[in-house]
Design an enzyme around this catalytic site. Structure first.
Site, PDB file in Angstrom:
ATOM      1  N   LYS A 225      21.271  -5.100  15.921  1.00  0.00           N
ATOM      2  CA  LYS A 225      20.131  -6.268  15.132  1.00  0.00           C
ATOM      3  C   LYS A 225      19.603  -5.490  14.368  1.00  0.00           C
ATOM      4  CE  LYS A 225      18.566  -6.543  19.768  1.00  0.00           C
ATOM      5  NZ  LYS A 225      19.713  -5.353  20.546  1.00  0.00           N
TER       6      LYS A 225
ATOM      7  N   ARG B 288      13.503 -11.385  25.731  1.00  0.00           N
ATOM      8  CA  ARG B 288      14.110 -10.162  26.066  1.00  0.00           C
ATOM      9  C   ARG B 288      14.541 -10.450  27.299  1.00  0.00           C
ATOM     10  NH1 ARG B 288      14.043  -5.675  23.121  1.00  0.00           N
ATOM     11  NH2 ARG B 288      16.304  -3.961  24.006  1.00  0.00           N
TER      12      ARG B 288
ATOM     13  N   ARG C 266      17.869   9.102  19.805  1.00  0.00           N
ATOM     14  CA  ARG C 266      15.918   8.669  20.385  1.00  0.00           C
ATOM     15  C   ARG C 266      16.707   9.130  22.401  1.00  0.00           C
ATOM     16  NH1 ARG C 266      16.136   2.610  18.991  1.00  0.00           N
ATOM     17  NH2 ARG C 266      16.399   2.230  21.160  1.00  0.00           N
TER      18      ARG C 266
HETATM   19  P1  AP5 Z   1      20.636  -0.184  15.615  1.00  0.00           P
HETATM   20  O1  AP5 Z   1      20.913  -1.753  14.274  1.00  0.00           O
HETATM   21  O2  AP5 Z   1      19.903   0.404  15.679  1.00  0.00           O
HETATM   22  O3  AP5 Z   1      21.327  -1.361  16.789  1.00  0.00           O
HETATM   23  P2  AP5 Z   1      20.312  -2.694  17.799  1.00  0.00           P
HETATM   24  O4  AP5 Z   1      21.514  -3.991  18.431  1.00  0.00           O
HETATM   25  O5  AP5 Z   1      18.908  -2.836  16.312  1.00  0.00           O
HETATM   26  O6  AP5 Z   1      19.524  -1.624  18.587  1.00  0.00           O
HETATM   27  P3  AP5 Z   1      18.443  -1.046  19.802  1.00  0.00           P
HETATM   28  O7  AP5 Z   1      19.480  -0.467  20.350  1.00  0.00           O
HETATM   29  O8  AP5 Z   1      17.180  -1.154  18.571  1.00  0.00           O
HETATM   30  O9  AP5 Z   1      18.364  -2.393  20.531  1.00  0.00           O
HETATM   31  P4  AP5 Z   1      18.012  -2.570  21.704  1.00  0.00           P
HETATM   32  O10 AP5 Z   1      17.597  -3.608  21.717  1.00  0.00           O
HETATM   33  O11 AP5 Z   1      18.372  -1.568  22.801  1.00  0.00           O
HETATM   34  O12 AP5 Z   1      16.019  -1.156  21.509  1.00  0.00           O
HETATM   35  P5  AP5 Z   1      14.902  -1.285  21.202  1.00  0.00           P
HETATM   36  O13 AP5 Z   1      14.760  -0.857  20.278  1.00  0.00           O
HETATM   37  O14 AP5 Z   1      15.338  -2.885  20.599  1.00  0.00           O
HETATM   38  O15 AP5 Z   1      22.582   0.027  14.754  1.00  0.00           O
HETATM   39  C1  AP5 Z   1      23.165   1.193  16.175  1.00  0.00           C
HETATM   40  C2  AP5 Z   1      23.960   1.902  15.534  1.00  0.00           C
HETATM   41  O16 AP5 Z   1      25.112   1.082  15.063  1.00  0.00           O
HETATM   42  C3  AP5 Z   1      22.975   2.787  14.068  1.00  0.00           C
HETATM   43  O17 AP5 Z   1      23.509   3.800  14.995  1.00  0.00           O
HETATM   44  C4  AP5 Z   1      23.776   1.695  13.475  1.00  0.00           C
HETATM   45  O18 AP5 Z   1      23.534   2.704  11.648  1.00  0.00           O
HETATM   46  C5  AP5 Z   1      25.004   1.337  13.701  1.00  0.00           C
HETATM   47  N1  AP5 Z   1      25.727   0.309  13.306  1.00  0.00           N
HETATM   48  C6  AP5 Z   1      24.585  -0.725  13.098  1.00  0.00           C
HETATM   49  N2  AP5 Z   1      25.065  -1.652  13.246  1.00  0.00           N
HETATM   50  C7  AP5 Z   1      26.776  -1.314  12.495  1.00  0.00           C
HETATM   51  C8  AP5 Z   1      28.216  -1.881  12.183  1.00  0.00           C
HETATM   52  N3  AP5 Z   1      28.547  -4.012  12.278  1.00  0.00           N
HETATM   53  N4  AP5 Z   1      29.790  -1.149  12.092  1.00  0.00           N
HETATM   54  C9  AP5 Z   1      29.059  -0.170  12.443  1.00  0.00           C
HETATM   55  N5  AP5 Z   1      27.755   0.623  12.719  1.00  0.00           N
HETATM   56  C10 AP5 Z   1      27.189  -0.129  12.713  1.00  0.00           C
HETATM   57  O19 AP5 Z   1      14.309  -1.243  22.365  1.00  0.00           O
HETATM   58  C11 AP5 Z   1      14.448  -0.376  23.167  1.00  0.00           C
HETATM   59  C12 AP5 Z   1      13.546   0.110  24.464  1.00  0.00           C
HETATM   60  O20 AP5 Z   1      12.037  -0.601  24.774  1.00  0.00           O
HETATM   61  C13 AP5 Z   1      13.791  -1.016  25.703  1.00  0.00           C
HETATM   62  O21 AP5 Z   1      15.145  -0.586  26.209  1.00  0.00           O
HETATM   63  C14 AP5 Z   1      12.692  -1.817  26.151  1.00  0.00           C
HETATM   64  O22 AP5 Z   1      12.144  -0.512  26.911  1.00  0.00           O
HETATM   65  C15 AP5 Z   1      12.180  -1.249  25.290  1.00  0.00           C
HETATM   66  N6  AP5 Z   1      11.821  -3.029  24.667  1.00  0.00           N
HETATM   67  C16 AP5 Z   1      11.684  -3.293  23.330  1.00  0.00           C
HETATM   68  N7  AP5 Z   1      11.781  -4.333  22.831  1.00  0.00           N
HETATM   69  C17 AP5 Z   1      11.554  -4.888  24.582  1.00  0.00           C
HETATM   70  C18 AP5 Z   1      10.768  -6.396  25.136  1.00  0.00           C
HETATM   71  N8  AP5 Z   1      10.688  -7.370  24.348  1.00  0.00           N
HETATM   72  N9  AP5 Z   1      10.321  -6.364  26.499  1.00  0.00           N
HETATM   73  C19 AP5 Z   1      10.689  -5.398  27.034  1.00  0.00           C
HETATM   74  N10 AP5 Z   1      11.015  -4.015  26.965  1.00  0.00           N
HETATM   75  C20 AP5 Z   1      11.097  -3.786  25.307  1.00  0.00           C
END
Ligand code: AP5
Length: 224
Positions: free
Chosen positions: A13, A88, A160
């Site tokens: 994403k 979420r 991370r």
């Molecule tokens: P990446 O683009 O980083 O993936 P992502 O979907 O953004 O993953 P996140 O882990 O950041 O999402 P998340 O929703 O778990 O975490 P968030 O930071 O929001 O890609 C992943 C990897 O794959 C990278 O290495 C990239 O290079 C590679 N890649 C990407 N596309 C590719 C492709 N097509 N082919 C090959 N490789 C590829 O949240 C973290 C924490 O914050 C949560 O667990 C929670 O505790 C808190 N939090 C955040 N938002 C909320 C909310 N709204 N409510 C409550 N808690 C929240």
């Protein structure tokens, strides 16, 4: 353009949201990035959020809704925004509906990026993030030019805490229980578009820009 990126952790994403934000010049708003910044700065919100994030569980709704309410009120969101990682939970989606109603605007689309668990685990396990600018890499699929060093700012790349195996498993479970119900929520409102996230970064981006220009996504073509 007002978009939401929905989908499991690590599906890509953030990677796609950054590219779209650059192409269309609209802000990319990631609650994960905002929370990580608060943790790094040791603010009150950051201190509260850290233990939830490290375990891979969700930060309380009230905290993230507050972050989004404040962010969407800024001037740069008038021409649109890309929400990544919010909402979420159904409660967050309902709060967003109220915020948008008060702003007098509507969502254009909710992009549900999908990929099998095996692909997600491989992506999360190989992800490296820049400690200074937050840019995301993958040790195999999106490698930096110099190992461990950010191409953009020269910052140090780190893994991370929530990209370690126990936290990944917990995040996938939390996604299935608390976030996946939003698929139906937005389907019922006619906003959901399905994207095949298992393809390469460029291929996923092609599907997304195509749909924004009125084309069908790969899944929609298969479905006829
Ligand atoms: P990446 O683009 O980083 O993936 P992502 O979907 O953004 O993953 P996140 O882990 O950041 O999402 P998340 O929703 O778990 O975490 P968030 O930071 O929001 O890609 C992943 C990897 O794959 C990278 O290495 C990239 O290079 C590679 N890649 C990407 N596309 C590719 C492709 N097509 N082919 C090959 N490789 C590829 O949240 C973290 C924490 O914050 C949560 O667990 C929670 O505790 C808190 N939090 C955040 N938002 C909320 C909310 N709204 N409510 C409550 N808690 C929240």
């Amino acid at each position: 353009m007002r978009l939401i990126f929905l989908g499991p952790p690590g599906v890509g994403k953030g990677t796609q949201a950054v590219k779209l934000s650059q192409k269309y010049g609209i802000p990319h708003i990631s609650t994960g990035d905002a929370l990580r910044e608060a943790v790094a700065r040791k603010t009150e919100i950051g201190l509260k959020a850290k233990s939830y994030m490290d375990k891979g569980t969700l930060v309380p709704d009230k905290v993230v809704i507050g972050i989004i309410r404040e962010r969407l009120a800024r001037d740069d969101c008038r021409s649109g925004f890309i929400l990544d990682g919010f909402p979420r939970t159904v409660k967050q989606a309902e709060a967003l509906d109220e915020i948008l109603k008060a702003m007098g605007v509507e969502l254009d689309a909710v992009l549900n990026v999908e990929a099998p668990d095996g692909v997600i685990i491989e992506r999360l396990s190989g992800r490296r993030t820049c400690r200074s600018c937050g840019r995301v890499y993958h040790i195999i699929y999106v490698p930096p030019k110099r190992e461990g060093v950010c191409d953009v700012c020269g910052g140090e790349l780190y893994q991370r805490d929530d990209d370690k195996p126990e936290a990944i498993a917990r995040r996938l479970q939390v996604y299935k229980e608390q976030t996946a119900p939003l698929i139906e929520y937005y389907e019922d409102r006619g906003k959901l578009r399905r994207i095949d996230g298992s393809k390469s970064v460029d291929d996923v981006f092609r599907q997304i820009t195509g749909l924004l220009e009125g084309e069908k996504t790969d899944y929609e073509k298969e479905e006829g």
